[in-house]
Design an enzyme around this catalytic site. Structure first.
Site, PDB file in Angstrom:
ATOM      1  N   ASP A   1      -4.363 -65.123  -8.490  1.00  0.00           N
ATOM      2  CA  ASP A   1      -2.788 -64.831  -8.681  1.00  0.00           C
ATOM      3  C   ASP A   1      -2.416 -65.790  -7.696  1.00  0.00           C
ATOM      4  O   ASP A   1      -2.813 -65.708  -6.647  1.00  0.00           O
ATOM      5  CB  ASP A   1      -2.541 -63.317  -8.353  1.00  0.00           C
ATOM      6  CG  ASP A   1      -1.290 -63.046  -8.707  1.00  0.00           C
ATOM      7  OD1 ASP A   1      -0.649 -63.848  -9.547  1.00  0.00           O
ATOM      8  OD2 ASP A   1      -0.804 -61.893  -8.285  1.00  0.00           O
ATOM      9  N   HIS A   2      -1.170 -66.569  -8.111  1.00  0.00           N
ATOM     10  CA  HIS A   2      -0.402 -67.189  -7.349  1.00  0.00           C
ATOM     11  C   HIS A   2      -1.249 -68.353  -6.396  1.00  0.00           C
ATOM     12  O   HIS A   2      -1.159 -68.358  -5.352  1.00  0.00           O
ATOM     13  CB  HIS A   2       0.476 -66.494  -6.557  1.00  0.00           C
ATOM     14  CG  HIS A   2       1.638 -65.814  -7.051  1.00  0.00           C
ATOM     15  ND1 HIS A   2       2.625 -66.509  -7.413  1.00  0.00           N
ATOM     16  CD2 HIS A   2       1.820 -64.525  -7.331  1.00  0.00           C
ATOM     17  CE1 HIS A   2       3.574 -65.710  -8.335  1.00  0.00           C
ATOM     18  NE2 HIS A   2       3.030 -64.392  -8.046  1.00  0.00           N
TER      19      HIS A   2
ATOM     20  N   HIS B   1       9.201 -59.710  -7.437  1.00  0.00           N
ATOM     21  CA  HIS B   1       8.328 -59.326  -6.681  1.00  0.00           C
ATOM     22  C   HIS B   1       8.532 -58.248  -5.601  1.00  0.00           C
ATOM     23  O   HIS B   1       9.463 -58.182  -5.074  1.00  0.00           O
ATOM     24  CB  HIS B   1       7.552 -60.377  -5.936  1.00  0.00           C
ATOM     25  CG  HIS B   1       6.857 -61.230  -6.652  1.00  0.00           C
ATOM     26  ND1 HIS B   1       7.281 -62.565  -7.041  1.00  0.00           N
ATOM     27  CD2 HIS B   1       5.757 -61.176  -7.738  1.00  0.00           C
ATOM     28  CE1 HIS B   1       6.447 -63.331  -8.013  1.00  0.00           C
ATOM     29  NE2 HIS B   1       5.716 -62.399  -8.191  1.00  0.00           N
ATOM     30  N   GLY B   2       7.695 -57.314  -5.198  1.00  0.00           N
ATOM     31  CA  GLY B   2       7.955 -56.371  -4.429  1.00  0.00           C
ATOM     32  C   GLY B   2       8.767 -54.939  -4.771  1.00  0.00           C
ATOM     33  O   GLY B   2       9.122 -54.613  -6.091  1.00  0.00           O
TER      34      GLY B   2
ATOM     35  N   HIS C   1       5.676 -61.000 -13.979  1.00  0.00           N
ATOM     36  CA  HIS C   1       5.245 -60.940 -12.697  1.00  0.00           C
ATOM     37  C   HIS C   1       6.266 -59.780 -12.111  1.00  0.00           C
ATOM     38  O   HIS C   1       7.484 -59.741 -12.799  1.00  0.00           O
ATOM     39  CB  HIS C   1       5.401 -62.099 -11.899  1.00  0.00           C
ATOM     40  CG  HIS C   1       4.080 -62.933 -11.893  1.00  0.00           C
ATOM     41  ND1 HIS C   1       3.267 -63.083 -10.902  1.00  0.00           N
ATOM     42  CD2 HIS C   1       3.283 -63.702 -13.106  1.00  0.00           C
ATOM     43  CE1 HIS C   1       2.191 -63.939 -11.179  1.00  0.00           C
ATOM     44  NE2 HIS C   1       2.583 -64.131 -12.708  1.00  0.00           N
ATOM     45  N   GLY C   2       5.994 -59.108 -11.052  1.00  0.00           N
ATOM     46  CA  GLY C   2       6.963 -58.109 -10.431  1.00  0.00           C
ATOM     47  C   GLY C   2       7.038 -56.972 -11.238  1.00  0.00           C
ATOM     48  O   GLY C   2       8.432 -56.280 -11.387  1.00  0.00           O
TER      49      GLY C   2
ATOM     50  N   SER D   1       6.144 -53.872 -10.600  1.00  0.00           N
ATOM     51  CA  SER D   1       6.248 -52.625  -9.849  1.00  0.00           C
ATOM     52  C   SER D   1       7.570 -52.523  -9.783  1.00  0.00           C
ATOM     53  O   SER D   1       8.633 -53.172  -9.442  1.00  0.00           O
ATOM     54  CB  SER D   1       5.581 -52.924  -8.483  1.00  0.00           C
ATOM     55  OG  SER D   1       4.382 -52.737  -8.338  1.00  0.00           O
TER      56      SER D   1
ATOM     57  N   ASN E   1       1.527 -57.919 -14.187  1.00  0.00           N
ATOM     58  CA  ASN E   1       1.264 -58.022 -12.673  1.00  0.00           C
ATOM     59  C   ASN E   1       1.669 -56.735 -12.020  1.00  0.00           C
ATOM     60  O   ASN E   1       2.828 -56.478 -12.011  1.00  0.00           O
ATOM     61  CB  ASN E   1       1.724 -58.999 -12.154  1.00  0.00           C
ATOM     62  CG  ASN E   1       0.865 -60.356 -12.510  1.00  0.00           C
ATOM     63  OD1 ASN E   1       0.204 -60.119 -13.575  1.00  0.00           O
ATOM     64  ND2 ASN E   1       0.731 -61.479 -11.720  1.00  0.00           N
TER      65      ASN E   1
ATOM     66  N   THR F   1       2.552 -53.737  -5.983  1.00  0.00           N
ATOM     67  CA  THR F   1       3.471 -53.087  -4.930  1.00  0.00           C
ATOM     68  C   THR F   1       3.376 -51.516  -5.107  1.00  0.00           C
ATOM     69  O   THR F   1       3.086 -50.596  -4.069  1.00  0.00           O
ATOM     70  CB  THR F   1       4.874 -53.268  -4.874  1.00  0.00           C
ATOM     71  OG1 THR F   1       4.960 -54.795  -4.457  1.00  0.00           O
ATOM     72  CG2 THR F   1       5.734 -52.666  -3.570  1.00  0.00           C
TER      73      THR F   1
HETATM   74 ZN   LIG Z   1       4.013 -62.570  -9.051  1.00  0.00          ZN
END
Ligand SMILES: [Zn+2]
Length: 278
Positions: free
Chosen positions: A81-82, A179-180, A207-208, A210, A229, A232
């Site tokens: 990932d990343h 993200h987060g 992505h992100g 959560s 994805n 968190t």
């Molecule tokens: Zn990501």
């Protein structure tokens, strides 16, 4: 068994659901994710993020991923990932990852294309699939990353052009998540998602995931996203569960953390409407 995500994504895209991709950061988290996937008899994309190398080295992730990924009966993808360092991405391709992400999303469009295409050419020779990001998924308020960049939404034109120029296998798009942890609830641009999905045949990645809200994520999964994805929320669930146990015993606290992760991942399998294969 360890598999490529190629076939999984085809089925996911055709049947309008998403496959969760949780980041593992140690032995307990990878075990927890696989146990959930086995219980539900569903595939899992086990992701190791380059940014987590202080928690778990690349070598440790490789050995854990191969060991648990090969041992399990359910389809498991070992994914980087990343990936931002070319050396590490090449190592991942050569040494057993089935899927890698090259993240050059902060570069110019031209540089992103150039870097991604170079990796795609090499990865495809080795039978490894490549995810890239266009637009940019930034961070929420309370993240633990050095990247303070703002999100930049993916445009339909760029997505189309990027896929044509790079021959990438899946595409991470920026449509409103970060993200987060968020301060509020994100506003997802579902019209943009629909337009991109209709414009490109390449499976799309979010992505992100959560704390984006179950309703938002459920819609993303059924309206064009094939992989989501999650990280968190899983570590928050692990922490909360261990806090709620009164025990001071190491093993019980560890088991509670794993239980928290498992409950959270199982919940998201439901939200993403992940279906069985074959
Ligand atoms: Zn990501």
């Amino acid at each position: 068994m360890l598999v490529s995500s190629k076939e999984l994504f085809k089925v996911a895209r055709k049947n309008n659901f998403a496959i969760p991709s949780p980041d593992f950061v140690d032995q307990n988290s990878i075990k927890a994710y696989i146990e959930v996937a086995e219980k539900l008899n569903l595939p899992v994309i086990l992701a190791y993020a380059e940014a987590h190398k202080n928690f778990l080295s690349f070598d440790e992730a490789l050995y854990l991923g191969k060991y648990y990924g090969e041992k399990t009966k359910i389809p498991a993808v070992l994914h980087l990932d990343h990936g931002t360092t070319k050396e590490l991405i090449i190592r991942a391709i050569n040494e057993g990852f089935k899927s890698i992400m090259i993240d050059a999303s902060m570069d110019s469009f031209e540089d992103n294309v150039k870097k991604t295409r170079e990796i795609v050419e090499y990865a495809h020779l080795k039978g490894v699939v490549v995810e890239a990001e266009i637009g940019h998924v930034g961070n929420g308020e309370d993240h633990r990353s050095n990247d303070n960049s703002e999100s930049i939404y993916t445009t339909v034109e760029e997505a189309k052009k990027f896929v044509e120029l790079t021959n990438v296998d899946s595409l991470a798009v920026s449509i409103g998540t970060a993200h987060g942890v968020y301060k509020g609830k994100p506003v997802i641009d579902f019209d943009r998602l629909k337009e991109i999905r209709n414009a490109v045949n390449t499976p799309l990645v979010l992505h992100g995931g959560s704390s984006s809200g179950d309703d938002n994520l459920g819609r993303c999964a059924t309206e064009g996203i094939s992989k989501i994805n999650i990280y968190t929320d899983l570590v928050i669930a692990a922490f909360n569960k261990s806090q709620s146990t009164k025990s001071k015993d190491y093993y019980e606290l560890r088991d509670a953390q794993m239980e928290g992760m498992k409950e959270c991942l199982e919940h998201y399998y439901g939200v993403f409407q992940t279906k069985k294969f074959k």
